[in-house]
Scaffold this active site. Structure first.
Site, mmCIF file in Angstrom:
data_model
loop_
_atom_site.group_PDB
_atom_site.id
_atom_site.type_symbol
_atom_site.label_atom_id
_atom_site.label_comp_id
_atom_site.label_asym_id
_atom_site.label_seq_id
_atom_site.Cartn_x
_atom_site.Cartn_y
_atom_site.Cartn_z
ATOM 1 N N ASP A 7 0.868 -1.189 0.000
ATOM 2 C CA ASP A 7 0.000 0.000 0.000
ATOM 3 C C ASP A 7 0.905 1.239 0.000
ATOM 4 O OD1 ASP A 7 -3.104 0.760 1.540
ATOM 5 O OD2 ASP A 7 -1.561 2.241 1.112
ATOM 6 N N ASP A 105 -3.801 2.388 -5.156
ATOM 7 C CA ASP A 105 -2.554 2.383 -4.388
ATOM 8 C C ASP A 105 -2.309 1.102 -3.608
ATOM 9 O OD1 ASP A 105 -4.241 2.706 -2.158
ATOM 10 O OD2 ASP A 105 -2.679 3.836 -1.136
ATOM 11 N N GLU A 106 -3.057 0.029 -3.904
ATOM 12 C CA GLU A 106 -2.748 -1.197 -3.176
ATOM 13 C C GLU A 106 -2.875 -2.445 -4.037
ATOM 14 O OE1 GLU A 106 -6.470 -1.907 -0.267
ATOM 15 O OE2 GLU A 106 -5.501 0.043 -0.148
HETATM 16 P P1 DGT Z 1 -2.260 5.902 3.917
HETATM 17 O O1 DGT Z 1 -2.381 4.658 3.093
HETATM 18 O O2 DGT Z 1 -3.047 5.871 5.171
HETATM 19 O O3 DGT Z 1 -0.846 6.327 4.131
HETATM 20 O O4 DGT Z 1 -2.918 7.100 3.078
HETATM 21 P P2 DGT Z 1 -3.558 7.112 1.647
HETATM 22 O O5 DGT Z 1 -3.832 8.541 1.287
HETATM 23 O O6 DGT Z 1 -2.717 6.368 0.666
HETATM 24 O O7 DGT Z 1 -4.940 6.430 1.913
HETATM 25 P P3 DGT Z 1 -5.620 5.178 1.253
HETATM 26 O O8 DGT Z 1 -4.646 4.094 1.045
HETATM 27 O O9 DGT Z 1 -6.832 4.903 2.075
HETATM 28 O O10 DGT Z 1 -6.155 5.744 -0.150
HETATM 29 C C1 DGT Z 1 -5.373 5.792 -1.325
HETATM 30 C C2 DGT Z 1 -5.713 7.016 -2.151
HETATM 31 O O11 DGT Z 1 -7.112 7.009 -2.478
HETATM 32 C C3 DGT Z 1 -5.492 8.339 -1.430
HETATM 33 O O12 DGT Z 1 -4.171 8.848 -1.581
HETATM 34 C C4 DGT Z 1 -6.512 9.243 -2.020
HETATM 35 C C5 DGT Z 1 -7.632 8.330 -2.412
HETATM 36 N N1 DGT Z 1 -8.716 8.453 -1.426
HETATM 37 C C6 DGT Z 1 -8.807 7.878 -0.212
HETATM 38 N N2 DGT Z 1 -9.901 8.269 0.441
HETATM 39 C C7 DGT Z 1 -10.554 9.124 -0.395
HETATM 40 C C8 DGT Z 1 -11.765 9.881 -0.303
HETATM 41 O O13 DGT Z 1 -12.493 9.855 0.683
HETATM 42 N N3 DGT Z 1 -12.086 10.648 -1.410
HETATM 43 C C9 DGT Z 1 -11.311 10.688 -2.545
HETATM 44 N N4 DGT Z 1 -11.678 11.444 -3.582
HETATM 45 N N5 DGT Z 1 -10.150 10.005 -2.637
HETATM 46 C C10 DGT Z 1 -9.785 9.236 -1.598
HETATM 47 CA CA CA Z 2 -2.205 4.202 0.914
HETATM 48 CA CA CA Z 3 -4.949 2.066 0.247
#
Ligand code: DGT
Ligand code: CA
Ligand code: CA
Length: 350
Positions: A7, A105-106
Protein backbone atom coordinates in the site's frame (compact mmCIF):
# COMPACT_ATOMS: atom_id res chain seq x y z
CA UNK A 1 0.55 -19.52 0.97
CA UNK A 2 2.66 -16.38 1.39
CA UNK A 3 1.06 -13.11 0.36
CA UNK A 4 2.45 -9.59 0.22
CA UNK A 5 0.12 -6.64 0.57
CA UNK A 6 1.60 -3.38 -0.72
CA UNK A 7 0.00 0.00 0.00
CA UNK A 8 1.52 3.31 -1.06
CA UNK A 9 1.73 5.76 1.85
CA UNK A 10 -0.52 8.88 1.70
CA UNK A 11 -0.50 8.24 -2.01
CA UNK A 12 -1.83 11.34 -3.81
CA UNK A 13 -0.11 13.72 -1.40
CA UNK A 14 3.17 11.81 -1.55
CA UNK A 15 3.17 12.07 -5.36
CA UNK A 16 2.80 15.83 -5.02
CA UNK A 17 5.78 15.85 -2.64
CA UNK A 18 7.86 13.82 -5.07
CA UNK A 19 7.12 16.24 -7.91
CA UNK A 20 7.72 19.25 -5.70
CA UNK A 21 10.16 18.39 -2.89
CA UNK A 22 9.81 21.86 -1.36
CA UNK A 23 6.45 20.58 -0.03
CA UNK A 24 8.19 18.11 2.29
CA UNK A 25 7.66 18.89 5.93
CA UNK A 26 4.66 21.07 5.18
CA UNK A 27 1.05 20.00 5.59
CA UNK A 28 -0.15 18.94 2.12
CA UNK A 29 -3.82 18.45 1.34
CA UNK A 30 -5.04 17.04 -1.99
CA UNK A 31 -8.57 18.17 -2.72
CA UNK A 32 -11.42 17.29 -5.03
CA UNK A 33 -12.96 20.66 -5.84
CA UNK A 34 -16.61 20.36 -6.78
CA UNK A 35 -16.49 23.78 -8.45
CA UNK A 36 -19.71 25.09 -6.90
CA UNK A 37 -17.96 27.71 -4.82
CA UNK A 38 -14.25 28.37 -4.56
CA UNK A 39 -13.72 26.09 -1.56
CA UNK A 40 -16.51 23.56 -1.97
CA UNK A 41 -15.40 19.99 -2.18
CA UNK A 42 -13.66 17.38 -0.06
CA UNK A 43 -10.19 16.26 0.95
CA UNK A 44 -9.01 13.22 -1.07
CA UNK A 45 -6.01 12.67 1.16
CA UNK A 46 -3.42 14.52 3.20
CA UNK A 47 0.16 13.87 4.19
CA UNK A 48 1.04 12.90 7.75
CA UNK A 49 2.01 16.46 8.69
CA UNK A 50 -1.53 17.57 7.79
CA UNK A 51 -3.06 14.54 9.53
CA UNK A 52 -1.39 15.71 12.78
CA UNK A 53 -3.50 18.87 12.42
CA UNK A 54 -6.59 16.68 12.11
CA UNK A 55 -6.98 16.98 8.33
CA UNK A 56 -8.32 13.69 6.98
CA UNK A 57 -9.71 12.18 3.78
CA UNK A 58 -13.37 12.89 3.16
CA UNK A 59 -13.41 16.10 5.20
CA UNK A 60 -14.90 19.27 3.61
CA UNK A 61 -12.17 21.58 2.29
CA UNK A 62 -13.60 24.46 4.34
CA UNK A 63 -13.13 22.46 7.55
CA UNK A 64 -9.59 21.48 6.52
CA UNK A 65 -8.74 25.15 5.96
CA UNK A 66 -9.88 25.97 9.49
CA UNK A 67 -7.58 23.28 10.90
CA UNK A 68 -4.59 24.12 8.74
CA UNK A 69 -4.47 27.77 7.80
CA UNK A 70 -0.96 27.47 6.34
CA UNK A 71 -1.40 24.06 4.77
CA UNK A 72 -0.78 23.65 1.05
CA UNK A 73 -4.03 22.83 -0.78
CA UNK A 74 -3.67 21.19 -4.17
CA UNK A 75 -6.22 19.95 -6.70
CA UNK A 76 -6.33 16.22 -7.32
CA UNK A 77 -4.49 15.12 -10.50
CA UNK A 78 -5.99 11.69 -10.92
CA UNK A 79 -4.48 10.81 -14.30
CA UNK A 80 -1.02 11.59 -13.07
CA UNK A 81 -1.51 9.40 -9.99
CA UNK A 82 -2.90 6.61 -12.18
CA UNK A 83 0.16 6.79 -14.42
CA UNK A 84 2.49 6.50 -11.43
CA UNK A 85 0.35 3.77 -9.91
CA UNK A 86 0.69 1.73 -13.12
CA UNK A 87 4.45 2.01 -12.94
CA UNK A 88 4.58 0.97 -9.29
CA UNK A 89 2.31 -2.00 -10.08
CA UNK A 90 4.68 -3.09 -12.83
CA UNK A 91 7.59 -3.04 -10.41
CA UNK A 92 5.61 -5.04 -7.84
CA UNK A 93 4.52 -7.61 -10.41
CA UNK A 94 8.14 -8.62 -11.09
CA UNK A 95 8.53 -9.86 -7.51
CA UNK A 96 5.80 -12.47 -7.46
CA UNK A 97 3.76 -14.91 -9.42
CA UNK A 98 0.43 -13.18 -9.57
CA UNK A 99 -0.54 -9.63 -8.82
CA UNK A 100 -4.00 -8.51 -7.79
CA UNK A 101 -4.37 -4.76 -8.11
CA UNK A 102 -6.93 -3.94 -5.43
CA UNK A 103 -7.08 -0.15 -5.84
CA UNK A 104 -5.04 2.73 -7.24
CA UNK A 105 -2.55 2.38 -4.39
CA UNK A 106 -2.75 -1.20 -3.18
CA UNK A 107 -2.05 -4.66 -4.47
CA UNK A 108 -1.66 -8.26 -3.35
CA UNK A 109 1.20 -10.36 -4.60
CA UNK A 110 1.45 -14.13 -4.33
CA UNK A 111 5.07 -15.03 -3.56
CA UNK A 112 4.44 -18.58 -2.30
CA UNK A 113 6.67 -20.16 -4.93
CA UNK A 114 9.23 -17.34 -5.00
CA UNK A 115 10.52 -17.83 -1.45
CA UNK A 116 10.89 -20.79 0.85
CA UNK A 117 9.94 -19.17 4.16
CA UNK A 118 8.76 -15.98 5.84
CA UNK A 119 12.22 -14.58 6.51
CA UNK A 120 13.00 -14.82 2.81
CA UNK A 121 9.68 -13.11 2.18
CA UNK A 122 10.81 -10.28 4.42
CA UNK A 123 14.06 -9.89 2.49
CA UNK A 124 12.13 -9.83 -0.78
CA UNK A 125 9.77 -7.19 0.64
CA UNK A 126 12.70 -4.99 1.67
CA UNK A 127 14.13 -5.22 -1.85
CA UNK A 128 10.77 -4.29 -3.31
CA UNK A 129 10.48 -1.27 -1.01
CA UNK A 130 13.96 -0.19 -2.04
CA UNK A 131 13.26 -0.52 -5.75
CA UNK A 132 10.04 1.50 -5.52
CA UNK A 133 11.86 4.17 -3.52
CA UNK A 134 14.75 4.27 -5.94
CA UNK A 135 12.72 4.26 -9.16
CA UNK A 136 9.66 6.27 -8.15
CA UNK A 137 10.83 8.02 -4.95
CA UNK A 138 7.75 6.64 -3.20
CA UNK A 139 7.49 5.05 0.23
CA UNK A 140 5.15 2.12 0.65
CA UNK A 141 4.04 -0.12 3.46
CA UNK A 142 4.11 -3.88 3.06
CA UNK A 143 2.26 -6.54 5.02
CA UNK A 144 3.24 -10.20 4.78
CA UNK A 145 0.88 -12.94 5.82
CA UNK A 146 -0.35 -16.48 5.18
CA UNK A 147 -3.41 -15.07 3.36
CA UNK A 148 -4.55 -11.84 1.73
CA UNK A 149 -6.61 -10.54 4.64
CA UNK A 150 -3.92 -11.08 7.29
CA UNK A 151 -1.36 -9.45 4.98
CA UNK A 152 -3.63 -6.43 4.63
CA UNK A 153 -4.38 -6.19 8.34
CA UNK A 154 -0.72 -6.25 9.36
CA UNK A 155 0.05 -3.85 6.49
CA UNK A 156 -2.58 -1.37 7.69
CA UNK A 157 -1.14 -1.59 11.21
CA UNK A 158 2.39 -0.95 9.94
CA UNK A 159 1.75 2.34 8.06
CA UNK A 160 3.62 4.49 7.15
CA UNK A 161 6.84 3.27 5.51
CA UNK A 162 6.46 0.00 7.36
CA UNK A 163 6.97 -3.71 6.97
CA UNK A 164 4.85 -6.04 9.09
CA UNK A 165 4.81 -9.81 9.14
CA UNK A 166 2.39 -12.39 10.49
CA UNK A 167 4.25 -15.68 10.44
CA UNK A 168 2.55 -19.09 10.64
CA UNK A 169 3.85 -19.36 14.23
CA UNK A 170 2.24 -16.02 15.18
CA UNK A 171 -1.00 -16.53 13.35
CA UNK A 172 -3.29 -17.95 16.07
CA UNK A 173 -2.25 -15.37 18.63
CA UNK A 174 -2.52 -12.59 16.04
CA UNK A 175 -6.06 -13.64 15.11
CA UNK A 176 -7.09 -13.92 18.76
CA UNK A 177 -5.97 -10.38 19.48
CA UNK A 178 -7.74 -8.76 16.52
CA UNK A 179 -10.60 -6.39 17.12
CA UNK A 180 -13.49 -6.69 14.65
CA UNK A 181 -12.80 -3.11 13.52
CA UNK A 182 -9.39 -4.32 12.27
CA UNK A 183 -11.06 -6.64 9.76
CA UNK A 184 -11.15 -5.26 6.20
CA UNK A 185 -14.62 -5.08 4.73
CA UNK A 186 -16.38 -4.69 8.07
CA UNK A 187 -18.06 -1.30 7.91
CA UNK A 188 -19.47 0.80 10.73
CA UNK A 189 -22.96 -0.74 10.44
CA UNK A 190 -21.80 -4.36 10.63
CA UNK A 191 -19.44 -3.41 13.43
CA UNK A 192 -22.35 -1.91 15.39
CA UNK A 193 -24.49 -5.03 14.93
CA UNK A 194 -21.65 -7.32 16.03
CA UNK A 195 -20.79 -5.26 19.11
CA UNK A 196 -24.44 -5.24 20.21
CA UNK A 197 -24.31 -9.02 20.13
CA UNK A 198 -21.18 -9.00 22.29
CA UNK A 199 -18.77 -9.70 19.45
CA UNK A 200 -15.86 -7.27 19.91
CA UNK A 201 -12.92 -9.49 19.04
CA UNK A 202 -12.60 -11.55 15.89
CA UNK A 203 -12.17 -14.57 18.19
CA UNK A 204 -15.70 -14.01 19.57
CA UNK A 205 -17.01 -15.05 16.13
CA UNK A 206 -16.15 -18.65 17.03
CA UNK A 207 -18.89 -18.70 19.69
CA UNK A 208 -21.59 -18.48 17.01
CA UNK A 209 -22.83 -20.83 14.34
CA UNK A 210 -23.07 -19.87 10.69
CA UNK A 211 -26.87 -19.83 10.99
CA UNK A 212 -26.84 -17.50 14.01
CA UNK A 213 -24.34 -15.13 12.46
CA UNK A 214 -26.07 -15.11 9.09
CA UNK A 215 -29.23 -13.75 10.71
CA UNK A 216 -27.19 -10.84 12.06
CA UNK A 217 -24.88 -9.84 9.23
CA UNK A 218 -25.83 -11.95 6.21
CA UNK A 219 -24.51 -15.24 4.93
CA UNK A 220 -21.50 -14.23 2.81
CA UNK A 221 -20.13 -11.89 5.47
CA UNK A 222 -20.60 -14.66 8.05
CA UNK A 223 -18.70 -17.18 5.95
CA UNK A 224 -15.92 -14.63 5.55
CA UNK A 225 -15.71 -13.87 9.29
CA UNK A 226 -15.85 -17.52 10.33
CA UNK A 227 -13.08 -18.50 7.93
CA UNK A 228 -10.92 -15.63 9.20
CA UNK A 229 -11.54 -16.45 12.86
CA UNK A 230 -10.66 -20.11 12.27
CA UNK A 231 -7.71 -19.32 10.02
CA UNK A 232 -9.20 -21.22 7.09
CA UNK A 233 -9.48 -18.20 4.79
CA UNK A 234 -7.59 -19.05 1.59
CA UNK A 235 -8.85 -16.76 -1.20
CA UNK A 236 -6.29 -16.82 -3.99
CA UNK A 237 -4.57 -13.73 -5.32
CA UNK A 238 -6.58 -13.09 -8.46
CA UNK A 239 -4.57 -11.43 -11.16
CA UNK A 240 -6.61 -8.93 -13.09
CA UNK A 241 -5.40 -8.34 -16.60
CA UNK A 242 -3.31 -5.21 -16.66
CA UNK A 243 -5.13 -3.27 -19.34
CA UNK A 244 -1.99 -1.45 -20.33
CA UNK A 245 1.72 -1.97 -20.35
CA UNK A 246 4.44 0.59 -20.54
CA UNK A 247 8.13 1.01 -20.90
CA UNK A 248 10.13 4.11 -19.95
CA UNK A 249 13.75 5.02 -20.51
CA UNK A 250 15.96 7.74 -19.05
CA UNK A 251 17.64 9.92 -21.67
CA UNK A 252 21.39 10.37 -21.49
CA UNK A 253 20.81 14.08 -20.99
CA UNK A 254 17.78 16.30 -20.40
CA UNK A 255 16.87 17.59 -23.83
CA UNK A 256 14.23 18.85 -26.26
CA UNK A 257 16.10 17.59 -29.32
CA UNK A 258 13.81 15.17 -31.12
CA UNK A 259 16.78 13.51 -32.86
CA UNK A 260 18.16 12.54 -29.47
CA UNK A 261 14.79 11.52 -28.03
CA UNK A 262 13.45 9.40 -30.93
CA UNK A 263 15.89 6.48 -30.62
CA UNK A 264 14.92 6.11 -26.94
CA UNK A 265 11.25 6.31 -27.79
CA UNK A 266 11.71 3.74 -30.52
CA UNK A 267 13.44 1.36 -28.15
CA UNK A 268 10.81 1.90 -25.43
CA UNK A 269 8.14 1.13 -27.99
CA UNK A 270 9.68 -2.06 -29.22
CA UNK A 271 10.30 -3.25 -25.65
CA UNK A 272 6.70 -2.43 -24.73
CA UNK A 273 5.51 -4.48 -27.71
CA UNK A 274 7.74 -7.28 -26.54
CA UNK A 275 5.96 -7.34 -23.19
CA UNK A 276 2.39 -7.60 -24.42
CA UNK A 277 0.66 -10.67 -25.71
CA UNK A 278 -1.69 -9.14 -28.19
CA UNK A 279 -2.13 -5.90 -30.00
CA UNK A 280 -3.00 -2.50 -28.53
CA UNK A 281 -5.68 -0.07 -29.69
CA UNK A 282 -4.34 2.82 -27.66
CA UNK A 283 -0.93 4.42 -27.48
CA UNK A 284 0.37 7.12 -25.16
CA UNK A 285 3.70 8.85 -25.20
CA UNK A 286 4.71 9.79 -21.71
CA UNK A 287 7.38 12.40 -21.03
CA UNK A 288 8.84 12.92 -17.62
CA UNK A 289 10.12 16.47 -17.65
CA UNK A 290 13.31 17.78 -16.06
CA UNK A 291 11.34 18.80 -12.95
CA UNK A 292 9.78 15.27 -12.79
CA UNK A 293 6.37 16.53 -13.84
CA UNK A 294 4.68 14.14 -16.23
CA UNK A 295 3.09 15.03 -19.54
CA UNK A 296 1.38 12.48 -21.72
CA UNK A 297 -0.43 12.51 -25.03
CA UNK A 298 -2.27 9.61 -26.55
CA UNK A 299 -4.33 8.45 -29.45
CA UNK A 300 -6.74 5.56 -29.81
CA UNK A 301 -7.67 3.62 -32.89
CA UNK A 302 -10.67 1.54 -33.82
CA UNK A 303 -8.32 -1.30 -34.76
CA UNK A 304 -5.14 -2.84 -33.42
CA UNK A 305 -2.01 -0.74 -33.93
CA UNK A 306 0.88 -2.40 -35.74
CA UNK A 307 4.35 -1.55 -34.50
CA UNK A 308 5.05 0.55 -37.61
CA UNK A 309 1.95 2.65 -37.13
CA UNK A 310 2.77 2.86 -33.43
CA UNK A 311 6.18 4.32 -34.21
CA UNK A 312 4.78 6.99 -36.54
CA UNK A 313 2.05 7.83 -34.02
CA UNK A 314 4.58 8.00 -31.20
CA UNK A 315 6.68 10.50 -33.12
CA UNK A 316 3.60 12.66 -33.76
CA UNK A 317 2.67 12.56 -30.11
CA UNK A 318 6.20 13.44 -29.03
CA UNK A 319 6.15 16.46 -31.38
CA UNK A 320 2.85 17.53 -29.83
CA UNK A 321 4.33 17.34 -26.36
CA UNK A 322 7.35 19.41 -27.42
CA UNK A 323 5.04 21.94 -29.12
CA UNK A 324 2.89 22.43 -26.05
CA UNK A 325 5.61 22.39 -23.40
CA UNK A 326 8.79 24.38 -23.02
CA UNK A 327 10.64 22.16 -20.57
CA UNK A 328 13.39 19.66 -21.29
CA UNK A 329 12.55 15.98 -21.18
CA UNK A 330 14.34 13.67 -18.75
CA UNK A 331 12.62 10.33 -19.29
CA UNK A 332 10.47 9.17 -22.17
CA UNK A 333 8.23 6.20 -22.62
CA UNK A 334 5.18 4.67 -24.17
CA UNK A 335 2.12 3.08 -22.72
CA UNK A 336 0.02 0.68 -24.74
CA UNK A 337 -3.63 0.32 -23.82
CA UNK A 338 -6.78 -1.62 -24.72
CA UNK A 339 -4.73 -4.65 -25.57
CA UNK A 340 -6.53 -7.22 -27.71
CA UNK A 341 -5.50 -10.65 -26.60
CA UNK A 342 -6.41 -12.60 -29.68
CA UNK A 343 -3.75 -15.05 -30.75
CA UNK A 344 -4.96 -14.90 -34.35
CA UNK A 345 -4.48 -11.15 -34.37
CA UNK A 346 -1.08 -11.63 -32.86
CA UNK A 347 -0.05 -14.05 -35.59
CA UNK A 348 -1.39 -11.69 -38.17
CA UNK A 349 0.52 -8.63 -37.07
CA UNK A 350 3.86 -9.98 -35.95
P1 DGT B 1 -2.26 5.90 3.92
O1 DGT B 1 -2.38 4.66 3.09
O2 DGT B 1 -3.05 5.87 5.17
O3 DGT B 1 -0.85 6.33 4.13
O4 DGT B 1 -2.92 7.10 3.08
P2 DGT B 1 -3.56 7.11 1.65
O5 DGT B 1 -3.83 8.54 1.29
O6 DGT B 1 -2.72 6.37 0.67
O7 DGT B 1 -4.94 6.43 1.91
P3 DGT B 1 -5.62 5.18 1.25
O8 DGT B 1 -4.65 4.09 1.04
O9 DGT B 1 -6.83 4.90 2.08
O10 DGT B 1 -6.15 5.74 -0.15
C1 DGT B 1 -5.37 5.79 -1.33
C2 DGT B 1 -5.71 7.02 -2.15
O11 DGT B 1 -7.11 7.01 -2.48
C3 DGT B 1 -5.49 8.34 -1.43
O12 DGT B 1 -4.17 8.85 -1.58
C4 DGT B 1 -6.51 9.24 -2.02
C5 DGT B 1 -7.63 8.33 -2.41
N1 DGT B 1 -8.72 8.45 -1.43
C6 DGT B 1 -8.81 7.88 -0.21
N2 DGT B 1 -9.90 8.27 0.44
C7 DGT B 1 -10.55 9.12 -0.39
C8 DGT B 1 -11.77 9.88 -0.30
O13 DGT B 1 -12.49 9.86 0.68
N3 DGT B 1 -12.09 10.65 -1.41
C9 DGT B 1 -11.31 10.69 -2.54
N4 DGT B 1 -11.68 11.44 -3.58
N5 DGT B 1 -10.15 10.01 -2.64
C10 DGT B 1 -9.79 9.24 -1.60
CA1 CA C 1 -2.20 4.20 0.91
CA1 CA D 1 -4.95 2.07 0.25
Amino acid sequence: MIVLFVDIDYFFAQVEEVLNPSLRGKPVVVCVYSGRTEDSGAVATSNYVARKLGIKAGMPIVKAKELGKDAVFLPMRKELYQEISNRVMEIISKYGESLEVASIDEAYLDITNKVSNFSEAEILARKLKEEILEKEKLRVTIGIGPNKVLAKIIGDKSKPNGLGVVTPEDVSRFIDELDISDVPGIGKITEGVLRKTGINKLADIRKFSLEELSKLVGRSRSIYLISLANNTYREPVKPRELTHKGRYLTLTENTRDIRIIMPFLKRALSEAYGKIQGIPMEIYVVAIMEDLDIVSKGRSFKFGITQDLALRTAEDLLRKILDTDTRKIRRVGVRLGKILRSSTLEDFFH
